[in-house]
Design a protein around this motif. Structure first.
Motif, short mmCIF file in Angstrom:
data_model
loop_
_atom_site.label_atom_id
_atom_site.label_comp_id
_atom_site.label_asym_id
_atom_site.label_seq_id
_atom_site.Cartn_x
_atom_site.Cartn_y
_atom_site.Cartn_z
N PRO A 50 -39.98 -9.77 -17.62
CA PRO A 50 -38.72 -10.14 -18.26
C PRO A 50 -38.89 -11.30 -19.26
O PRO A 50 -38.28 -11.29 -20.33
N ALA A 51 -39.73 -12.28 -18.94
CA ALA A 51 -39.94 -13.40 -19.86
C ALA A 51 -40.64 -12.93 -21.13
O ALA A 51 -40.33 -13.40 -22.23
N HIS A 52 -41.55 -11.99 -21.00
CA HIS A 52 -42.24 -11.44 -22.17
C HIS A 52 -41.24 -10.71 -23.07
O HIS A 52 -41.26 -10.86 -24.30
N VAL A 53 -40.38 -9.91 -22.46
CA VAL A 53 -39.36 -9.19 -23.22
C VAL A 53 -38.47 -10.18 -23.96
O VAL A 53 -38.15 -10.00 -25.14
N SER A 54 -38.09 -11.25 -23.29
CA SER A 54 -37.24 -12.28 -23.90
C SER A 54 -37.93 -12.90 -25.11
O SER A 54 -37.31 -13.05 -26.18
N ALA A 55 -39.20 -13.25 -24.97
CA ALA A 55 -39.92 -13.92 -26.05
C ALA A 55 -40.21 -12.99 -27.23
O ALA A 55 -40.02 -13.37 -28.38
N VAL A 56 -40.65 -11.78 -26.96
CA VAL A 56 -41.07 -10.87 -28.03
C VAL A 56 -39.89 -10.29 -28.79
O VAL A 56 -39.92 -10.17 -30.00
N PHE A 57 -38.83 -9.95 -28.07
CA PHE A 57 -37.71 -9.26 -28.71
C PHE A 57 -36.56 -10.19 -29.07
O PHE A 57 -35.54 -9.74 -29.58
N GLY A 58 -36.71 -11.48 -28.81
CA GLY A 58 -35.69 -12.45 -29.22
C GLY A 58 -34.39 -12.37 -28.44
O GLY A 58 -33.34 -12.72 -28.96
N ILE A 59 -34.48 -11.93 -27.20
CA ILE A 59 -33.29 -11.87 -26.35
C ILE A 59 -33.25 -13.15 -25.52
O ILE A 59 -34.24 -13.48 -24.87
N PRO A 60 -32.16 -13.88 -25.55
CA PRO A 60 -32.09 -15.10 -24.73
C PRO A 60 -32.33 -14.77 -23.26
O PRO A 60 -31.89 -13.72 -22.77
N PRO A 61 -33.05 -15.64 -22.54
CA PRO A 61 -33.36 -15.37 -21.13
C PRO A 61 -32.12 -15.10 -20.27
O PRO A 61 -32.17 -14.29 -19.34
N SER A 78 -43.61 -7.29 -13.33
CA SER A 78 -43.42 -6.30 -14.40
C SER A 78 -42.08 -5.58 -14.23
O SER A 78 -41.51 -5.53 -13.14
N LEU A 79 -41.60 -5.03 -15.32
CA LEU A 79 -40.38 -4.24 -15.27
C LEU A 79 -40.57 -3.03 -14.37
O LEU A 79 -39.64 -2.60 -13.68
N ARG A 80 -41.78 -2.48 -14.34
CA ARG A 80 -42.09 -1.35 -13.47
C ARG A 80 -41.86 -1.72 -12.00
O ARG A 80 -41.26 -0.96 -11.25
N ASP A 81 -42.37 -2.91 -11.61
CA ASP A 81 -42.21 -3.35 -10.22
C ASP A 81 -40.75 -3.67 -9.89
O ASP A 81 -40.28 -3.38 -8.78
N LEU A 82 -40.04 -4.26 -10.84
CA LEU A 82 -38.61 -4.54 -10.62
C LEU A 82 -37.84 -3.25 -10.40
O LEU A 82 -36.98 -3.17 -9.51
N ALA A 83 -38.13 -2.25 -11.23
CA ALA A 83 -37.44 -0.97 -11.09
C ALA A 83 -37.77 -0.31 -9.75
O ALA A 83 -36.88 0.23 -9.08
N ALA A 84 -39.02 -0.38 -9.33
CA ALA A 84 -39.43 0.22 -8.05
C ALA A 84 -38.74 -0.48 -6.88
O ALA A 84 -38.33 0.18 -5.92
N GLU A 85 -38.60 -1.80 -6.95
CA GLU A 85 -37.91 -2.55 -5.89
C GLU A 85 -36.46 -2.10 -5.74
O GLU A 85 -35.89 -2.13 -4.65
N ARG A 86 -35.86 -1.72 -6.86
CA ARG A 86 -34.44 -1.34 -6.86
C ARG A 86 -34.23 0.16 -6.70
O ARG A 86 -33.09 0.62 -6.65
N GLY A 87 -35.31 0.92 -6.69
CA GLY A 87 -35.19 2.37 -6.54
C GLY A 87 -34.66 3.07 -7.78
O GLY A 87 -34.01 4.11 -7.68
N GLU A 88 -34.91 2.51 -8.95
CA GLU A 88 -34.49 3.15 -10.20
C GLU A 88 -35.70 3.38 -11.09
O GLU A 88 -36.79 2.87 -10.83
N SER A 89 -35.50 4.15 -12.12
CA SER A 89 -36.63 4.43 -13.02
C SER A 89 -36.84 3.27 -13.99
O SER A 89 -35.91 2.54 -14.33
N SER A 90 -38.08 3.13 -14.42
CA SER A 90 -38.41 2.10 -15.41
C SER A 90 -37.67 2.36 -16.72
O SER A 90 -37.25 1.43 -17.40
N ASP A 91 -37.49 3.64 -17.05
CA ASP A 91 -36.82 3.99 -18.30
C ASP A 91 -35.37 3.52 -18.32
O ASP A 91 -34.87 3.05 -19.35
N ALA A 92 -34.69 3.62 -17.19
CA ALA A 92 -33.30 3.17 -17.12
C ALA A 92 -33.21 1.66 -17.29
O ALA A 92 -32.34 1.14 -17.99
#
Length: 102
Positions: A50-61, A78-92
């Motif tokens: 999430p921090a990488h996404v914030s820095a690279v894409f200019g989205i405030p944390p 990683s976003l992949r691990d966050l999605a797996a913890e929540r039972g949703e797809s990485s794409d969503a």
């Protein structure tokens, strides 16, 4: 250096290989500059944190945290691990973050 000296042919071959590599990289860089893709960030991927996404894409944390439903500091996972913890797809998960890109 003459052909009879030790290493003459090897040095010429090494020089030609490095010259070819340099010209190839220069041509690729010129092509990326000409097409406008030189400064474009990589597409958002599930290996990013999430921090990488914030820095690279200019989205405030704060907006990243809100989009991901996180309270507090952004986790170093990683976003992949966050999605797996929540039972949703990485794409969503990535789709929600891409909606926040300015």
């Amino acid at each position: 250096m003459s052909e009879t000296e030790t290493g003459g042919a090897g040095l010429k071959l090494a020089f030609l290989l490095l010259l070819g590599l340099g010209l190839g990289l220069g041509a690729h860089a010129t092509w990326r500059l000409a097409t406008g893709t030189a400064f474009a960030p990589d597409p958002m991927a599930d290996w990013m944190t999430p921090a990488h996404v914030s820095a690279v894409f200019g989205i405030p944390p704060e907006r990243v945290a809100t989009a991901l439903g996180i309270t507090g500091a952004l986790p170093f996972t990683s976003l992949r691990d966050l999605a797996a913890e929540r039972g949703e797809s990485s794409d969503a998960l990535i789709a929600r973050l891409q909606a926040e890109v300015p």
